[in-house]
Write an enzyme that holds these catalytic residues in place. Structure first.
Site, PDB file in Angstrom:
ATOM      1  N   HIS A  48       0.871  -1.181   0.000  1.00 29.89           N
ATOM      2  CA  HIS A  48       0.000   0.000   0.000  1.00 29.89           C
ATOM      3  C   HIS A  48       0.905   1.227   0.000  1.00 29.89           C
ATOM      4  O   HIS A  48       2.008   1.184   0.542  1.00 29.89           O
ATOM      5  CB  HIS A  48      -0.838  -0.058   1.291  1.00 29.89           C
ATOM      6  CG  HIS A  48      -1.913   0.959   1.397  1.00 29.89           C
ATOM      7  ND1 HIS A  48      -1.673   2.266   1.761  1.00 29.89           N
ATOM      8  CD2 HIS A  48      -3.254   0.863   1.210  1.00 29.89           C
ATOM      9  CE1 HIS A  48      -2.818   2.932   1.798  1.00 29.89           C
ATOM     10  NE2 HIS A  48      -3.798   2.109   1.464  1.00 29.89           N
TER      11      HIS A  48
ATOM     12  N   ASP B 142       3.286  -4.614   8.044  1.00 31.12           N
ATOM     13  CA  ASP B 142       2.067  -3.819   7.918  1.00 31.12           C
ATOM     14  C   ASP B 142       0.883  -4.784   8.068  1.00 31.12           C
ATOM     15  O   ASP B 142       0.594  -5.573   7.173  1.00 31.12           O
ATOM     16  CB  ASP B 142       2.061  -3.130   6.548  1.00 31.12           C
ATOM     17  CG  ASP B 142       0.765  -2.385   6.273  1.00 31.12           C
ATOM     18  OD1 ASP B 142      -0.161  -2.450   7.120  1.00 31.12           O
ATOM     19  OD2 ASP B 142       0.671  -1.747   5.218  1.00 31.12           O
TER      20      ASP B 142
ATOM     21  N   LYS C 291     -10.324  -0.801  10.396  1.00 24.99           N
ATOM     22  CA  LYS C 291     -10.441  -1.994   9.536  1.00 24.99           C
ATOM     23  C   LYS C 291     -10.704  -3.240  10.375  1.00 24.99           C
ATOM     24  O   LYS C 291     -10.809  -4.346   9.864  1.00 24.99           O
ATOM     25  CB  LYS C 291      -9.168  -2.167   8.707  1.00 24.99           C
ATOM     26  CG  LYS C 291      -8.941  -1.031   7.700  1.00 24.99           C
ATOM     27  CD  LYS C 291      -7.675  -1.261   6.920  1.00 24.99           C
ATOM     28  CE  LYS C 291      -7.197  -0.038   6.183  1.00 24.99           C
ATOM     29  NZ  LYS C 291      -7.982   0.316   4.997  1.00 24.99           N
TER      30      LYS C 291
HETATM   31  N1  PLP Z   1      -1.587  -0.743   4.726  1.00 24.38           N
HETATM   32  C1  PLP Z   1      -2.505  -1.457   4.082  1.00 24.38           C
HETATM   33  C2  PLP Z   1      -2.155  -2.831   3.585  1.00 24.38           C
HETATM   34  C3  PLP Z   1      -3.784  -0.941   3.879  1.00 24.38           C
HETATM   35  O1  PLP Z   1      -4.703  -1.661   3.239  1.00 24.38           O
HETATM   36  C4  PLP Z   1      -4.074   0.354   4.371  1.00 24.38           C
HETATM   37  C5  PLP Z   1      -5.398   0.955   4.130  1.00 24.38           C
HETATM   38  O2  PLP Z   1      -6.111   0.585   3.242  1.00 24.38           O
HETATM   39  C6  PLP Z   1      -3.084   1.049   5.051  1.00 24.38           C
HETATM   40  C7  PLP Z   1      -1.854   0.472   5.213  1.00 24.38           C
HETATM   41  C8  PLP Z   1      -3.324   2.402   5.617  1.00 24.38           C
HETATM   42  O3  PLP Z   1      -4.304   2.353   6.609  1.00 24.38           O
HETATM   43  P1  PLP Z   1      -4.913   3.718   7.214  1.00 24.38           P
HETATM   44  O4  PLP Z   1      -5.370   4.516   6.041  1.00 24.38           O
HETATM   45  O5  PLP Z   1      -6.029   3.243   8.083  1.00 24.38           O
HETATM   46  O6  PLP Z   1      -3.812   4.379   7.967  1.00 24.38           O
END
Ligand code: PLP
Length: 405
Positions: free
Chosen positions: A121, A198, A224
């Site tokens: 991400h 992550d 999430k």
């Molecule tokens: N990492 C992954 C794999 C994600 O799917 C997401 C959000 O979709 C994030 C990090 C970032 O999460 P947040 O926007 O809640 O900080």
């Protein structure tokens, strides 16, 4: 697991969209909240609201205790050894940025290397790029196979004495792939590197034990995981966190403030500058308690059964292309229908009350790898049903009929 009862615990699922039952398949973006989490938030504001850590009065002590209890619940949920290893942040993004800044300041110098994977991400790419720019370090990328699995042999070749840290996702938000993080950690440690995992897409789908994974850092977001927005967690091994400088200055993170020199608070407060989001931390605790009351094993079993069914049903659709066919996976399906823009298909599904996501899912390099501009993504949660998978498939076939010229 009584699915009907579970669905009744999520008030939003009883709502309608355009007069049709909502089929919520955008759980990778955010999950819905059970009533118990909503009740906790109201109760906290109605009965226990006062700024934490600084007050000697009744309400402040109650709020502080609730906040620190939440930390202990997260510690147990991740099987961390110590509460001090649990830092509340605003989300996974903030947790990763914290490490990218503080770790970078302490350990990274010009010529060093940071490894990420191609399926990350943007939240687990850009903070490292920014850190590399600051420090003159180099970002290396683990490639993936067509099926969406990390090429671990290639990863082995990237690891060297220059590698300082590996930042890798536990579960891909776009492909659903579950990465072999325990093995990746082992290989990194053999090369003398640290690892950040992550976990934004893993904690809600699979039991996580940070001591078993042996990772150095682990990040996730509350929203999430059926919890509130604006709260997340960074787990870090105490010996490492002790060595890192704070990343933000402000109240609570200090010990003694003098114009000549300021000293910092102990863990975990050193990394929690300003008024903490204590209400949502307690909301997150409530979400974790809810998950545990349903039972992680039952959740895994249900979601895996749904995933098998969805794959079987989706594969029966003519002209469908599925991205991510890894053996170990969760119920996140990225797909394209031949000759149809994912956005158009998504709009038709929307009018049927079916919520999916279209676009790059904050994984542009992954889109580039497959030579596509985006996908339509359906992502499952514990409250989804087999009927909802049927509805998705019927919706996709309807989109084909309407949009195919
Ligand atoms: N990492 C992954 C794999 C994600 O799917 C997401 C959000 O979709 C994030 C990090 C970032 O999460 P947040 O926007 O809640 O900080």
């Amino acid at each position: 697991m009584n699915l009907q009862k579970i669905r009744e615990e999520f008030p939003i699922l009883a709502q309608k969209a355009y007069g049709k039952p909502i089929v919520y398949l955008d759980n990778g973006a955010t999950t819905q909240k059970p009533q118990t989490v909503l009740d906790t938030l109201v109760r906290m504001y109605a009965e226990q609201n006062a700024n934490i850590h600084r007050g000697v009065h009744f309400l402040s002590e109650q709020a502080t205790e609730a906040y620190e209890n939440a930390r202990r619940t997260v510690r147990d949920f991740l099987n961390a050894a110590l509460s001090q290893e649990i830092i509340f942040t605003s989300g996974a993004t903030a947790a990763i940025n914290l490490v990218a800044f503080s770790y970078g300041e302490r350990y990274v110098k010009a010529g060093d290397e940071i490894i990420v994977s191609l399926m990350e991400h943007h939240s687990n790419i850009v903070p490292w790029q920014m850190m590399c720019e600051r420090k003159g370090a180099l970002l290396r990328v683990i490639p993936i196979s067509d099926s969406g699995e990390l090429l671990t042999e290639e990863y082995g070749k990237l690891l060297s004495s220059k590698t300082r840290l590996v930042a890798v996702t536990h579960v891909s938000n776009t492909l659903g792939t579950v990465n072999p993080v325990k093995e990746l950690v082992r290989m990194a440690h053999n090369a003398g590197a640290h690892v950040l995992v992550d976990g934004a897409q893993s904690v809600q789908h699979i039991p996580v034990d940070v001591q078993d994974l042996a990772c150095d850092f682990f990040a996730f977001s509350g929203h999430k995981l059926y919890g509130p927005t604006g709260i997340g967690v960074l787990y870090g091994r105490k010996e490492l966190l002790d060595e890192l400088p704070p990343w933000q200055g402000g109240g609570d993170m200090v010990d003694c403030v003098r114009f000549e020199r300021t000293t910092y608070n102990e863990l975990p407060f050193k990394f929690e500058a300003g008024t903490a989001n204590y209400i949502d931390a307690v909301g997150l605790e409530s979400a974790i308690r809810y998950l545990l009351s349903v039972g992680m094993k039952d959740i895994v079993d249900h979601e895996q059964a749904l995933t098998r069914y969805a794959l079987e049903r989706l594969r029966q659709i003519n002209g469908i292309r599925l991205f991510g066919t890894a053996k170990h996976r969760v119920g996140t399906f990225s797909l394209l229908l031949d000759g149809i823009h994912p956005y158009d298909a998504g709009m038709i599904l929307d009018k049927m009350g079916i919520a999916v996501r279209t676009g790059t899912h904050c994984t542009q390099p992954l889109m580039q790898r497959y030579g596509i501009e985006g996908t339509l993504r359906a992502s499952l949660a514990l409250y989804n049903t087999f009927d909802e998978i049927d509805a998705l498939c019927a919706g996709l076939e309807k989109a084909q009929k309407i949009l195919k010229t």
